[in-house]
Design a protein around this motif. Structure first.
Motif, PDB file in Angstrom:
ATOM      1  N   ASN A  68      47.956  62.841  20.205  1.00 40.28           N
ATOM      2  CA  ASN A  68      47.712  63.855  21.229  1.00 40.28           C
ATOM      3  C   ASN A  68      47.242  63.203  22.537  1.00 40.28           C
ATOM      4  O   ASN A  68      46.962  62.019  22.586  1.00 40.28           O
ATOM      5  N   PHE A  69      47.170  63.996  23.590  1.00 38.76           N
ATOM      6  CA  PHE A  69      46.662  63.593  24.912  1.00 38.76           C
ATOM      7  C   PHE A  69      47.552  62.566  25.609  1.00 38.76           C
ATOM      8  O   PHE A  69      47.083  61.772  26.417  1.00 38.76           O
ATOM      9  N   LYS A  70      48.852  62.602  25.336  1.00 47.29           N
ATOM     10  CA  LYS A  70      49.754  61.633  25.974  1.00 47.29           C
ATOM     11  C   LYS A  70      49.855  61.837  27.477  1.00 47.29           C
ATOM     12  O   LYS A  70      50.176  60.903  28.209  1.00 47.29           O
ATOM     13  N   ASP A  71      49.593  63.059  27.940  1.00 47.36           N
ATOM     14  CA  ASP A  71      49.696  63.329  29.380  1.00 47.36           C
ATOM     15  C   ASP A  71      48.414  62.996  30.131  1.00 47.36           C
ATOM     16  O   ASP A  71      48.356  63.144  31.355  1.00 47.36           O
ATOM     17  N   ILE A  72      47.386  62.564  29.421  1.00 45.57           N
ATOM     18  CA  ILE A  72      46.126  62.194  30.071  1.00 45.57           C
ATOM     19  C   ILE A  72      46.062  60.677  30.212  1.00 45.57           C
ATOM     20  O   ILE A  72      46.125  59.943  29.223  1.00 45.57           O
ATOM     21  N   LYS A  73      45.963  60.218  31.452  1.00 48.82           N
ATOM     22  CA  LYS A  73      45.909  58.791  31.741  1.00 48.82           C
ATOM     23  C   LYS A  73      44.505  58.407  32.203  1.00 48.82           C
ATOM     24  O   LYS A  73      43.915  59.088  33.043  1.00 48.82           O
ATOM     25  N   VAL A  74      43.995  57.331  31.658  1.00 43.76           N
ATOM     26  CA  VAL A  74      42.683  56.839  32.073  1.00 43.76           C
ATOM     27  C   VAL A  74      42.849  56.059  33.376  1.00 43.76           C
ATOM     28  O   VAL A  74      43.666  55.133  33.446  1.00 43.76           O
ATOM     29  N   SER A  78      38.350  53.022  35.594  1.00 44.17           N
ATOM     30  CA  SER A  78      37.390  53.592  34.645  1.00 44.17           C
ATOM     31  C   SER A  78      36.879  52.524  33.694  1.00 44.17           C
ATOM     32  O   SER A  78      37.629  51.634  33.268  1.00 44.17           O
ATOM     33  N   ASN A  79      35.611  52.607  33.343  1.00 44.15           N
ATOM     34  CA  ASN A  79      35.015  51.678  32.377  1.00 44.15           C
ATOM     35  C   ASN A  79      35.122  52.180  30.944  1.00 44.15           C
ATOM     36  O   ASN A  79      34.627  51.518  30.025  1.00 44.15           O
ATOM     37  N   TYR A  80      35.780  53.343  30.756  1.00 42.14           N
ATOM     38  CA  TYR A  80      35.755  53.988  29.444  1.00 42.14           C
ATOM     39  C   TYR A  80      37.081  53.883  28.707  1.00 42.14           C
ATOM     40  O   TYR A  80      38.157  53.787  29.318  1.00 42.14           O
ATOM     41  N   THR A  81      36.983  53.875  27.385  1.00 43.11           N
ATOM     42  CA  THR A  81      38.169  53.968  26.542  1.00 43.11           C
ATOM     43  C   THR A  81      38.808  55.338  26.742  1.00 43.11           C
ATOM     44  O   THR A  81      38.204  56.242  27.341  1.00 43.11           O
ATOM     45  N   LEU A  83      39.263  57.548  24.447  1.00 40.46           N
ATOM     46  CA  LEU A  83      38.405  58.491  23.732  1.00 40.46           C
ATOM     47  C   LEU A  83      37.221  58.883  24.607  1.00 40.46           C
ATOM     48  O   LEU A  83      36.907  60.082  24.749  1.00 40.46           O
ATOM     49  N   GLY A  84      36.558  57.911  25.185  1.00 39.81           N
ATOM     50  CA  GLY A  84      35.412  58.194  26.038  1.00 39.81           C
ATOM     51  C   GLY A  84      35.779  58.987  27.263  1.00 39.81           C
ATOM     52  O   GLY A  84      35.045  59.900  27.668  1.00 39.81           O
ATOM     53  N   TYR A  85      36.912  58.666  27.868  1.00 45.22           N
ATOM     54  CA  TYR A  85      37.344  59.363  29.077  1.00 45.22           C
ATOM     55  C   TYR A  85      37.645  60.831  28.777  1.00 45.22           C
ATOM     56  O   TYR A  85      37.225  61.725  29.526  1.00 45.22           O
ATOM     57  N   ILE A  86      38.368  61.097  27.690  1.00 49.16           N
ATOM     58  CA  ILE A  86      38.698  62.488  27.332  1.00 49.16           C
ATOM     59  C   ILE A  86      37.425  63.268  27.031  1.00 49.16           C
ATOM     60  O   ILE A  86      37.246  64.392  27.508  1.00 49.16           O
ATOM     61  N   PHE A  87      36.532  62.666  26.257  1.00 51.70           N
ATOM     62  CA  PHE A  87      35.283  63.335  25.919  1.00 51.70           C
ATOM     63  C   PHE A  87      34.460  63.635  27.170  1.00 51.70           C
ATOM     64  O   PHE A  87      33.952  64.753  27.355  1.00 51.70           O
ATOM     65  N   ARG A  88      34.343  62.678  28.051  1.00 50.91           N
ATOM     66  CA  ARG A  88      33.461  62.815  29.208  1.00 50.91           C
ATOM     67  C   ARG A  88      34.097  63.613  30.351  1.00 50.91           C
ATOM     68  O   ARG A  88      33.406  64.369  31.022  1.00 50.91           O
ATOM     69  N   GLU A  89      35.411  63.452  30.556  1.00 55.06           N
ATOM     70  CA  GLU A  89      36.041  64.005  31.753  1.00 55.06           C
ATOM     71  C   GLU A  89      37.002  65.159  31.493  1.00 55.06           C
ATOM     72  O   GLU A  89      37.140  66.047  32.342  1.00 55.06           O
ATOM     73  N   SER A  90      37.690  65.150  30.373  1.00 51.74           N
ATOM     74  CA  SER A  90      38.716  66.184  30.138  1.00 51.74           C
ATOM     75  C   SER A  90      38.134  67.466  29.561  1.00 51.74           C
ATOM     76  O   SER A  90      38.684  68.548  29.788  1.00 51.74           O
ATOM     77  N   ILE A  91      37.061  67.364  28.793  1.00 53.60           N
ATOM     78  CA  ILE A  91      36.356  68.568  28.321  1.00 53.60           C
ATOM     79  C   ILE A  91      35.392  68.986  29.422  1.00 53.60           C
ATOM     80  O   ILE A  91      34.469  68.258  29.776  1.00 53.60           O
ATOM     81  N   LYS A  92      35.605  70.170  29.972  1.00 55.87           N
ATOM     82  CA  LYS A  92      34.851  70.617  31.146  1.00 55.87           C
ATOM     83  C   LYS A  92      33.663  71.513  30.796  1.00 55.87           C
ATOM     84  O   LYS A  92      32.840  71.803  31.658  1.00 55.87           O
ATOM     85  N   GLY A  93      33.570  71.970  29.556  1.00 56.87           N
ATOM     86  CA  GLY A  93      32.456  72.818  29.170  1.00 56.87           C
ATOM     87  C   GLY A  93      32.573  73.219  27.723  1.00 56.87           C
ATOM     88  O   GLY A  93      33.590  72.955  27.053  1.00 56.87           O
TER      89      GLY A  93
END
Length: 324
Positions: A68-74, A78-81, A83-93
């Motif tokens: 999953n998340f193939k359309d999300i590019k880090v 960014s200093n994050y993997t 997984l970290g990027y999706i958790f921190r930035e893609s989930i908005k609330g």
């Protein structure tokens, strides 16, 4: 030529899709890292809302393994993997239907690595987080109110029943409605994107057992949307097999009681024919440790045996994505 036609056909299946739902956890308990949590987005956006948070990072990790998340590019800087990027930035609330541990544990444990976000919930949910979780006794106060020093990672948004609100950072809007969960307040979030809707139910007992009209009120709200073809899907719990006595349900549904509630929904949606257009994800089946007893298989069989309305019941596993 045939391959090209097949591709066009597959693409056409998603022309009317509005939502993506990824299962981060769908269990009703016992095993840590698999309990209730979903993320949802408008199909044209890359920003997700979390629906409960029993399993967050563990579920995201499994979803990434699934592809999953193939359309999300880090971003390169960014200093994050991923997984970290999706958790921190893609989930908005986060929307929390209620504050039982199997619906909040993933949020609490991952809060030390999270970014500033809103937590949406009824006042009763926020009050429990403030007083009993983020209080410097059970866990540091990552909220913007409550006891002691406030780290301010999470901003609490106390929702008014039935009043639509914007889910910040996304293309989504929400309305919350209360549910009865064995003398405990749970809730349902009705999510809107454009003119399309998706409904996420926290734990709930049937109205007849709970001596309540709260589900009836929700079916009255959802019925016209189903009739108009605007209700894309529902996530709702079925925790126990039909053999469970009502006194032992503790605010949960069985297949039998779910079908009783579907009959009520049909009364508000123009008849049982409309139920054929309904997609329902079944959540929160309770596991057990009994020999030769598999609650998940039993519940599925009971639901399908009682499905006289030809509803499209779905049972996605952790890490699976579904388009509605």
């Amino acid at each position: 030529m045939k391959r090209g036609l097949l591709l066009l056909f597959l693409l056409s299946l998603n022309l009317f899709a509005k939502f993506e739902v990824i299962t981060l956890g769908n269990s009703g308990g016992v095993k840590a890292g698999t309990t209730t949590s979903y993320i949802l987005r408008d199909i044209g956006s890359k920003e997700y809302l979390a629906l409960d948070a029993g399993s967050v990072v563990n579920g995201l990790e499994e979803a990434l393994k699934k592809g999953n998340f193939k359309d999300i590019k880090v971003p390169e800087d960014s200093n994050y993997t991923k997984l970290g990027y999706i958790f921190r930035e893609s989930i908005k609330g986060y929307f929390l239907s209620h504050a039982h541990m199997d619906h909040i544990a993933g949020l609490v444990l991952s809060s030390t690595e999270d970014t500033k976000k809103n937590i949406y919930g009824l006042p009763s949910v926020i009050d429990i987080l403030e007083k009993n979780i983020f209080n410097w006794k059970v866990w540091p106060n990552f909220g913007d109110s409550g006891e002691g020093f406030k780290l301010g990672v999470y901003s609490y948004k106390k929702l008014e029943i039935g009043k639509e609100f914007k889910i910040e950072g996304t293309e989504l809007y929400g309305q919350v409605f209360p549910l009865s969960h064995s003398n405990y307040e749970s809730s349902m979030l009705l999510i809107r994107s454009g003119e399309e809707y998706f409904a996420f139910f926290g734990d709930t007992g049937p109205d007849k057992v709970e001596k309540s009209q709260l589900l009836n009120n929700i079916w009255k709200e959802l019925g016209p949307k189903l009739k108009a073809g605007k209700l894309k899907g529902i996530i709702i719990e079925v925790s126990f097999p039909n053999s469970t006595e009502d006194k032992n349900l503790f605010g949960h549904l069985t297949a039998k009681w779910l079908m009783e509630e579907m009959k009520v929904l049909s009364e508000y949606s123009g008849g049982t024919e409309k139920l054929k257009n309904l997609n329902i994800i079944i959540n929160h089946i309770k596991p057990n440790f009994l020999k030769n007893v598999d609650n998940e298989k039993t519940v599925k069989k009971e639901i399908e045996a009682l499905n006289i309305y030809k509803i499209k019941f779905l049972y996605p596993k952790q890490r699976e994505s579904m388009i509605f």
